[in-house]
Design a protein around this motif. Structure first.
Motif, mmCIF file in Angstrom:
data_model
loop_
_atom_site.group_PDB
_atom_site.id
_atom_site.type_symbol
_atom_site.label_atom_id
_atom_site.label_comp_id
_atom_site.label_asym_id
_atom_site.label_seq_id
_atom_site.Cartn_x
_atom_site.Cartn_y
_atom_site.Cartn_z
ATOM 1 N N THR A 355 0.845 -1.200 0.000
ATOM 2 C CA THR A 355 0.000 0.000 0.000
ATOM 3 C C THR A 355 0.878 1.247 0.000
ATOM 4 O OG1 THR A 355 -1.736 -1.224 1.158
ATOM 5 C CG2 THR A 355 -1.847 1.182 1.241
ATOM 6 N N LEU A 563 -6.957 -1.303 -3.831
ATOM 7 C CA LEU A 563 -7.068 0.078 -3.356
ATOM 8 C C LEU A 563 -8.025 0.957 -4.156
ATOM 9 C CD1 LEU A 563 -3.304 0.641 -2.466
ATOM 10 C CD2 LEU A 563 -5.171 0.035 -0.930
ATOM 11 N N ARG B 573 -11.608 -6.106 -0.943
ATOM 12 C CA ARG B 573 -10.192 -6.265 -0.590
ATOM 13 C C ARG B 573 -9.992 -7.613 0.123
ATOM 14 N NH1 ARG B 573 -8.127 -0.757 2.088
ATOM 15 N NH2 ARG B 573 -9.368 0.027 0.347
#
Lengths: 591, 591
Positions: A355, A563, B573
């Motif tokens: 991330t 994301l 996710r």
């Protein structure tokens, strides 16, 4: 310890942000790829070997004020001297005054590296560059002749004096005043706060640009003029003369960037002794047009602060990945070595690190694309106008999203370090502290979002941003056509995010043009993030298609499958969230 | 300055977390609503008037080590004395040893307020409480008799010594050792790091609980025993005797909670002089069963750290709202007073403040609900087992989500303050610094998420969490049936988030039970946040239905229409993100 990611920077500049195409098309004059590579390599070396090692000392010592003089941390003055001797301050300065006149793209790439080395160091010259720009564009020939060469070389530094205690985001409330002396100069009076590098020992002279009001000026922002106020007067022969009546009365005790002296500056209190009080200043541009002079450099300054976000995110990511490869705890599938596994093998740690890496990459891609647009805008004509609009559009994203990413990534970086992250000596904490100012200064991120929605979306009758979204869609089409393996559901997910981006854009354009300003203001911040995530995912895809490497494809896919999905909730927040916000906000107002 | 939100705390305890129903049903013995109100009110007064005013001094001075002795910040020793004199340390301690035996719910509500006043103060007694719990449940009668009364009153404080340089999250790697003396005591040797309140001048004695290995202990976590090691030996008559061979060799220079001394403790280096080296300790519980002794108090310690997240979020929110009502900049629709508008009237600022307020409220509701489950678990039998499972389920959420919220909200708080937020004297920055440790200590938030997914979701054959989701759905049904005005699309949105919660839960349960552990580990952190947002929205609705006030309904709607939508991306996710994570992670491992 930070190592400048020169290859990654060069790749992003060339193949994501458009530098290669611009060089090939001759849009950047005689700039060659070899020169680009040589400059990036050398800047990377300087940032890695010279700047970064002094960050910890700067953070621990900070800048120290005594008797109105500021002493910079040990070794910093020499560092600055070596830096200007290397010609780095002059990199993108005007050639007429000794600068190298290189494109903004190279300037921001180098700026990223200085700030990754130490943000408190990187911020100083940014202010000097802003002063150069304002003087070059708006000042008289005499002022240019006296000041520009030394500001371009870095022998003197510049400052920007806008903020006063009652006037931060709202410059209409400025009270500093300037009285004409009668000989073409002015006496400037007032207090300015939060003046970055307002006083220091890096250079013999400091050139302050100061916003103030003339006696007969209209109220509000149309009554503000810009003045040049040197710390020391400059004699005919260029030597330094008497001290001007401007002094640093205090420096702030801040959360971060300790080595950057944040000064309260007092103009015209008579501390210089001698005759009548008043700091002598020279008008830059026209009377009452000071804000316009400031605005010409605002875009670049905002992009520069955006680079600080990218820079901190890069350093934090490098540091966390290095730590995760060294620190061992527990067992992990996929690690078959002896003893405990390096924590980089734990999926939850990997999620944090990826991330961080993906957010850093998209922030960089957006910021460099903004710089590219700035460079292309110099062409003039229709094409120049188009690129200026693009630069205008991307600037608030480059500033706000990148600096939000700086804070997020620095925080994740502390987390990856576990208990060691909370110990100052580890260094992760200083990034978390330094990062926190960037979403605030040079226009808070809320103000960036409002600027985006109310001034940038309506550009070209609303068509500019729609054209931009169309260009992004073409990249997704190219991704589908590429037949490259490993992208998984990337194309579908990016397409969905672009649909969210388009829907939210059309919604806000309608609100702005059709009496829904409160709705637009309420949705501005989630919209800016939506914009950045949707565009950022496409930039990752663009790079992956260009390089066709497994690593770039995998990172793009991670972003697209983990994301970018946030855009849907952001779109709903933009288009459906304002009413409930207004209803709940009543309770916030003190009785 | 912080003012304890006593009414909000009381409301959440009673009408969201279940205290009122438990009192009415007699589940908490003779506890009355009047007593609850009186205690909360008085704790609120103490936190507001006594603790909070010393926070800034604590942060600025920090704890100071000299010659193995730690001096606490000016005024702090007196503060602690007044605090224990008020009986606050004994609040939830066992009655047999002088405690008031009050429910965990009251304990955590008070703990929230101490930590809001100053987190560095609040953390110390939390460790003492952990020591009380371990000794009460596992130590011999003789040890209880010698130590418990003074630990319950707070006359002595306790510490927990787990971490060593090579053993943080992975306690299997512990190396500290203990050798039987032959008289029932042990000589303890080793170095422990990150020991909170390991040394200080609050109390005359400090009681260390230390994990160490016996000479013949098996490797790994099954060879760890727990020892009680007092700083000073206790004579037969209760007076203090000779110094034990345990010393603080250094304290950490930390990002935040400066007044909390974080010590490196050296056991058995012979610094005490006299005879043979070795810190004399007494075994708690059985040999090699030390970790089990630690685990019995782990849930409460984790909930206590979760309260720090709630506490910081509350203080940051109060501070930001107060600032936004004072600070004036620009014009705003809805403000028709003179001059510039207080920034609380700007929609973008309102969005920040409402987000802070809503996140704080849901973190508090989850944490108090966890405390309620802990209290109800004392009933024993089937009901007790059910509630213990509920407490087990909610503990990782209360710890991890609340502390993440602490960091997020503190960061937004700095932002709302603009430039002033970066100045240390403003106080917003200290919250941002203090908050950052809570996601790390007492089991990192990543470890909480893994615990949730791998140990808590499978409880009762997977049925416990499904029953919990069912209960939440009933609240949404009640909301639909309530016919209250002002909820907008709240019911639909909460229902959708519960569907995401259910889908993700079923997916992860399958993975855990069916060989998909890597997928489960990769999805743990986003799942924990999904859980918290979905449940938190329902808790807001529960409160709004109970009170039927416009304010509570509006905040619930704001959350449901602006924030809970994140659950969809989180679900994706969790269920679709692991493969791309694994693919991209390869690049993170150093060659």
């Amino acid at each position: 310890m930070y190592r400048a990611p020169v290859d990654e920077i060069a790749f992003t500049l060339k193949h994501v942000a458009g530098l290669q195409a611009a060089i090939d098309a001759g849009s950047l004059g005689e700039l060659s790829e070899d020169l680009v590579d040589a400059i990036l390599h050398e800047a990377g070396r300087f940032a890695t070997e010279e700047v970064a090692p002094l960050h910890g000392i700067g953070d621990a010592h900070g800048a120290v004020l005594k008797d109105a003089a500021v002493t910079m941390p040990p070794g910093w003055k020499d560092l600055y001297r070596r830096w200007i001797d290397g010609g780095w301050n002059a990199l993108s300065g005007p050639e007429e005054f000794g600068g190298q006149g290189l494109p903004t793209m190279l300037g921001v790439a180098a700026l990223e590296m200085w700030n990754s080395g130490s943000m408190a160091f990187g911020i100083g010259p940014t202010l000097t560059m802003g002063a150069v720009e304002a003087i070059e564009k708006h000042a008289s020939e005499a002022l240019k002749k006296t000041y520009l060469e030394k500001l371009v070389s870095g022998e003197w530094m510049g400052t920007m004096n806008l903020t006063e205690p009652q006037a931060g985001s709202d410059l209409a409330a400025l009270r500093a005043r300037a009285e004409p002396v009668g000989d073409g100069t002015y006496r400037v009076f007032g207090q300015k706060i939060f003046i970055t590098y307002g006083e220091h020992d890096f250079t013999d002279n400091i050139v302050h640009l100061v916003l103030a009001r003339l006696p007969d000026a209209p109220a509000g922002t149309r009554g503000i003029s810009l003045f040049l106020v040197p710390k020391f007067f400059v004699e005919e022969d260029g030597s330094l003369g008497a001290r001007n009546d401007v002094f640093c009365s205090s420096i702030e005790h801040k959360l971060g960037i300790h080595a950057s002296p944040t000064c309260t500056m007092i103009y015209g209190d008579g501390f210089a002794g001698g005759g009548q009080p008043g700091a002598i200043g020279w008008l830059i541009g026209e009377e009452n047009k000071g804000l316009a002079c400031m605005f010409t450099m605002m875009n670049n300054a905002r992009l520069a602060v955006g680079m600080q976000g990218v820079a901190i995110a890069e350093t934090a990511t490098q540091k966390a990945i290095a730590f995760a490869n060294e620190r061992r705890q527990g067992k992990a599938t996929g690690y078959d070595g002896d003893g405990m596994a390096p924590i980089v093998h734990h999926p939850d740690v990997q999620r944090n690190l990826l991330t961080m890496k993906a957010l850093t990459a998209i922030a960089r891609a957006i910021a460099y694309s903004c710089a590219h647009a700035t460079d292309m805008a110099h062409a003039g004509g229709e094409a120049g106008k188009h690129w200026q609009e693009r630069a205008n559009l991307l600037t608030p994203i480059a500033k706000a999203f990148s600096t939000d990413v700086g804070v997020e990534v620095a925080s994740m970086g502390v987390q990856v370090h576990g208990g060691m992250g909370f110990i100052e000596e580890t260094g992760a904490a200083s990034l978390y502290r330094d990062a926190r100012i960037a979403p605030i200064y040079e226009g808070t991120n809320g103000i960036q979002a409002i600027d985006l929605v109310t001034r940038k979306l309506p550009q070209a009758g609303g068509d500019h941003v729609l054209g931009y979204i169309g260009e992004l869609s073409e990249v997704v089409d190219a991704l589908r056509d590429s037949n490259l393996d490993g992208f998984g559901r990337t194309a579908d997910n990016l397409e969905a995010s672009l649909k969210d981006f388009l829907d939210a854009t059309l919604f806000l354009q309608d609100q702005v043009s059709d009496g829904g300003l409160q709705q637009a203001l309420a949705g501005a911040t989630p919209y800016l993030r939506l914009f950045a995530l949707a565009a950022g995912g496409v930039y990752l895809a663009k790079g992956a298609i260009a390089e066709k490497s497994a690593g770039r494809i995998a990172l793009c896919r991670f972003f697209a499958e983990n994301l970018v999905g946030e855009t849907r909730a952001l779109k709903e927040r933009v288009s459906l969230g304002a009413e409930s916000l207004a209803a709940a906000a009543a309770a916030l107002v003190a009785a």
